[in-house]
Scaffold this motif. Structure first.
Motif, mmCIF file in Angstrom:
data_model
loop_
_atom_site.group_PDB
_atom_site.id
_atom_site.type_symbol
_atom_site.label_atom_id
_atom_site.label_comp_id
_atom_site.label_asym_id
_atom_site.label_seq_id
_atom_site.Cartn_x
_atom_site.Cartn_y
_atom_site.Cartn_z
ATOM 1 N N LEU A 1 -29.917 51.179 6.132
ATOM 2 C CA LEU A 1 -28.817 50.434 6.666
ATOM 3 C C LEU A 1 -28.131 50.215 5.883
ATOM 4 O O LEU A 1 -29.084 49.355 4.489
ATOM 5 C CB LEU A 1 -28.937 49.007 7.442
ATOM 6 N N ALA A 2 -26.998 50.457 5.597
ATOM 7 C CA ALA A 2 -25.418 49.793 3.879
ATOM 8 C C ALA A 2 -25.068 48.868 4.673
ATOM 9 O O ALA A 2 -24.307 49.011 5.500
ATOM 10 C CB ALA A 2 -25.459 50.864 4.029
ATOM 11 N N TRP A 3 -25.524 47.720 5.097
ATOM 12 C CA TRP A 3 -24.293 46.135 5.430
ATOM 13 C C TRP A 3 -23.045 46.283 4.569
ATOM 14 O O TRP A 3 -22.928 46.387 3.485
ATOM 15 C CB TRP A 3 -25.116 44.873 5.143
ATOM 16 N N VAL A 4 -22.092 45.734 5.436
ATOM 17 C CA VAL A 4 -21.250 45.151 4.310
ATOM 18 C C VAL A 4 -21.144 43.699 5.091
ATOM 19 O O VAL A 4 -20.725 43.527 5.897
ATOM 20 C CB VAL A 4 -20.061 46.381 5.338
ATOM 21 N N ALA A 5 -20.664 43.108 3.751
ATOM 22 C CA ALA A 5 -20.575 41.721 3.872
ATOM 23 C C ALA A 5 -19.284 41.376 2.400
ATOM 24 O O ALA A 5 -19.560 42.221 2.365
ATOM 25 C CB ALA A 5 -22.052 40.985 3.176
ATOM 26 N N LYS A 6 -19.187 40.541 2.743
ATOM 27 C CA LYS A 6 -17.966 39.599 1.963
ATOM 28 C C LYS A 6 -18.476 39.628 0.717
ATOM 29 O O LYS A 6 -20.067 39.239 0.247
ATOM 30 C CB LYS A 6 -17.910 38.176 2.783
ATOM 31 N N LYS A 7 -17.457 39.688 -0.196
ATOM 32 C CA LYS A 7 -17.688 39.781 -1.311
ATOM 33 C C LYS A 7 -18.507 38.622 -2.060
ATOM 34 O O LYS A 7 -19.359 38.923 -3.248
ATOM 35 C CB LYS A 7 -16.621 40.302 -3.133
ATOM 36 N N GLU A 8 -17.882 37.585 -1.579
ATOM 37 C CA GLU A 8 -18.645 35.708 -2.123
ATOM 38 C C GLU A 8 -20.440 35.647 -2.067
ATOM 39 O O GLU A 8 -20.492 35.185 -2.766
ATOM 40 C CB GLU A 8 -18.055 34.755 -1.361
ATOM 41 N N LEU A 9 -20.509 35.962 -0.972
ATOM 42 C CA LEU A 9 -22.186 37.145 -0.876
ATOM 43 C C LEU A 9 -22.781 37.370 -1.983
ATOM 44 O O LEU A 9 -24.263 36.781 -2.584
ATOM 45 C CB LEU A 9 -22.420 37.196 0.504
ATOM 46 N N PHE A 10 -22.265 38.166 -2.605
ATOM 47 C CA PHE A 10 -22.942 38.614 -3.656
ATOM 48 C C PHE A 10 -23.016 38.187 -5.021
ATOM 49 O O PHE A 10 -23.707 38.283 -6.079
ATOM 50 C CB PHE A 10 -22.062 40.196 -3.956
ATOM 51 N N LYS A 11 -22.525 36.495 -5.169
ATOM 52 C CA LYS A 11 -22.477 35.894 -5.597
ATOM 53 C C LYS A 11 -23.964 35.085 -5.442
ATOM 54 O O LYS A 11 -23.667 34.308 -6.311
ATOM 55 C CB LYS A 11 -20.847 35.501 -6.459
ATOM 56 N N VAL A 12 -23.853 34.581 -4.885
ATOM 57 C CA VAL A 12 -24.810 33.476 -4.455
ATOM 58 C C VAL A 12 -25.755 33.533 -5.040
ATOM 59 O O VAL A 12 -26.490 34.297 -4.624
ATOM 60 C CB VAL A 12 -25.290 33.257 -2.800
ATOM 61 N N PRO A 13 -26.956 32.661 -5.957
ATOM 62 C CA PRO A 13 -27.448 32.992 -5.803
ATOM 63 C C PRO A 13 -28.395 32.900 -5.680
ATOM 64 O O PRO A 13 -28.846 32.293 -3.902
ATOM 65 C CB PRO A 13 -27.549 31.353 -7.087
ATOM 66 N N GLY B 1 -27.832 36.452 -3.287
ATOM 67 C CA GLY B 1 -27.270 37.329 -3.998
ATOM 68 C C GLY B 1 -28.219 38.731 -4.627
ATOM 69 O O GLY B 1 -27.152 40.381 -3.967
ATOM 70 N N LEU B 2 -29.153 38.613 -4.637
ATOM 71 C CA LEU B 2 -29.995 39.692 -4.912
ATOM 72 C C LEU B 2 -30.721 40.302 -3.461
ATOM 73 O O LEU B 2 -30.505 41.984 -3.929
ATOM 74 C CB LEU B 2 -31.669 38.953 -5.869
ATOM 75 N N VAL B 3 -30.791 39.786 -2.387
ATOM 76 C CA VAL B 3 -30.995 39.881 -1.691
ATOM 77 C C VAL B 3 -30.047 41.194 -0.573
ATOM 78 O O VAL B 3 -30.378 42.186 -0.285
ATOM 79 C CB VAL B 3 -31.331 39.220 -0.387
ATOM 80 N N VAL B 4 -28.581 41.563 -1.030
ATOM 81 C CA VAL B 4 -27.676 42.616 -0.619
ATOM 82 C C VAL B 4 -27.717 43.094 -2.118
ATOM 83 O O VAL B 4 -27.931 44.186 -1.866
ATOM 84 C CB VAL B 4 -26.376 41.296 -0.217
ATOM 85 N N ARG B 5 -27.774 42.559 -3.261
ATOM 86 C CA ARG B 5 -27.702 43.496 -3.745
ATOM 87 C C ARG B 5 -28.468 45.132 -4.543
ATOM 88 O O ARG B 5 -28.406 45.548 -4.674
ATOM 89 C CB ARG B 5 -27.084 43.268 -5.608
ATOM 90 N N LEU B 6 -30.009 44.252 -4.076
ATOM 91 C CA LEU B 6 -31.154 45.068 -4.930
ATOM 92 C C LEU B 6 -30.960 46.528 -4.416
ATOM 93 O O LEU B 6 -31.104 47.423 -4.144
ATOM 94 C CB LEU B 6 -31.941 44.480 -4.235
ATOM 95 N N PRO B 7 -30.494 46.584 -2.343
ATOM 96 C CA PRO B 7 -30.092 47.125 -1.543
ATOM 97 C C PRO B 7 -28.715 48.252 -2.004
ATOM 98 O O PRO B 7 -29.032 49.463 -0.600
ATOM 99 C CB PRO B 7 -31.115 47.113 -0.091
ATOM 100 N N LYS B 8 -28.384 47.878 -2.420
ATOM 101 C CA LYS B 8 -26.688 48.550 -2.940
ATOM 102 C C LYS B 8 -26.289 47.991 -1.468
ATOM 103 O O LYS B 8 -25.741 49.311 -0.814
ATOM 104 C CB LYS B 8 -26.970 49.896 -3.012
ATOM 105 N N ASP B 9 -26.177 46.514 -0.931
ATOM 106 C CA ASP B 9 -25.224 46.734 0.109
ATOM 107 C C ASP B 9 -23.629 46.547 -0.247
ATOM 108 O O ASP B 9 -23.719 47.181 -1.332
ATOM 109 C CB ASP B 9 -25.051 45.422 1.108
ATOM 110 N N ILE B 10 -23.143 47.154 0.590
ATOM 111 C CA ILE B 10 -21.730 46.675 0.476
ATOM 112 C C ILE B 10 -20.706 45.383 0.767
ATOM 113 O O ILE B 10 -21.084 45.166 1.008
ATOM 114 C CB ILE B 10 -20.529 47.867 1.176
ATOM 115 N N ALA B 11 -19.906 45.163 -0.424
ATOM 116 C CA ALA B 11 -19.415 44.463 -1.086
ATOM 117 C C ALA B 11 -17.261 44.332 -0.482
ATOM 118 O O ALA B 11 -17.316 45.463 -0.509
ATOM 119 C CB ALA B 11 -19.252 43.631 -2.210
#
Length: 231
Positions: free
Chosen positions: A84-96, A99-109
């Motif tokens: 699954l490629a989750w689409v999530a709001k961009k702000e979540l990718f910057k949360v300490p 952010g790793l939880v969504v960036r590592l699997p290349k979810d979509i900001a």
């Protein structure tokens, strides 16, 4: 009240541990097994079996899911073998940490209220589709614990129309009763996930997203009547 808070705190610790497990094992396990492993870790430790109704479409390219609880993602990850490629709001990718939880699997900001961001969304979705992943969206754009689904955002329709995707709605029943950070509650027990019939997005029908929301809401309301624990 104290016991209820302890149960909620236990669930929070399990969820946090599961996310940590995903980060630690991400480069050790083939994709998407680190994500699946951590989701199963959370589900098993918080004692939430899932009753699945309907049939997942093996050819689905997009899932539309109603959103009530932080555990919705983990539930969906465990009821499908799809990457699954989750689409999530961009702000979540910057949360300490998170952010790793969504960036590592290349979810979509997704940057909200930005036309230029929609161009990037289309590009990112095309990339994930080319890699065999299923675009997975909470079309309400936020959680709602009332059981009344909010209007669906147009982003899902834009992506599905652009690539004529095969879309499958999935309805999760009363997950906020099981876990709510807002109300600091946790209740174990069997959850219900319902796969609705899939369809190919038809851009000639401007109302298909609203029609899908109505079908999902009807299914939610009907299923809730059969589950007295939530009343």
């Amino acid at each position: 009240m104290i016991f209820a808070r302890i149960k909620w705190l236990y669930a929070v610790i399990v969820i946090f541990s599961g996310m940590t497990l995903m980060i630690v094992t991400f480069y050790l396990l083939p994709k998407p097994y680190a994500v699946k492993f951590s989701a199963w870790f959370i589900r098993l430790l918080v004692f939430v079996p899932v009753q699945i109704k309907g049939s997942p479409d093996p050819d689905a390219q997009m899932y539309l899911i109603n959103h009530q609880s932080d555990i919705d993602i983990g539930i969906m990850e465990t009821i499908t073998s799809k990457d699954l490629a989750w689409v999530a709001k961009k702000e979540l990718f910057k949360v300490p940490f998170f952010g790793l939880v969504v960036r590592l699997p290349k979810d979509i900001a997704l940057e909200r209220e930005s036309k230029t961001a929609l161009v990037k969304l289309i590009k990112d979705c095309k990339d994930r589709l080319d890699h065999g992943r299923v675009i997975t969206i909470f079309p309400e754009g936020t959680r709602t614990e009332t059981g009344q689904m909010k209007p669906f955002k147009a982003g899902a329709k834009m992506v599905a129309d652009k690539f004529s995707l095969k879309v499958q709605p999935v309805v999760l029943i009363a997950t906020a009763w099981h876990f709510s950070n807002k109300r600091k509650i946790f209740n174990s027990g069997t959850m219900t996930a319902i796969y609705l019939d899939s369809f190919v997005a038809d851009k000639s029908n401007p109302e298909w997203l609203n029609e899908t929301r109505e079908k999902m809401q009807h299914m939610y309301d009907s299923a809730l009547l059969e589950l007295p624990r939530y009343h």
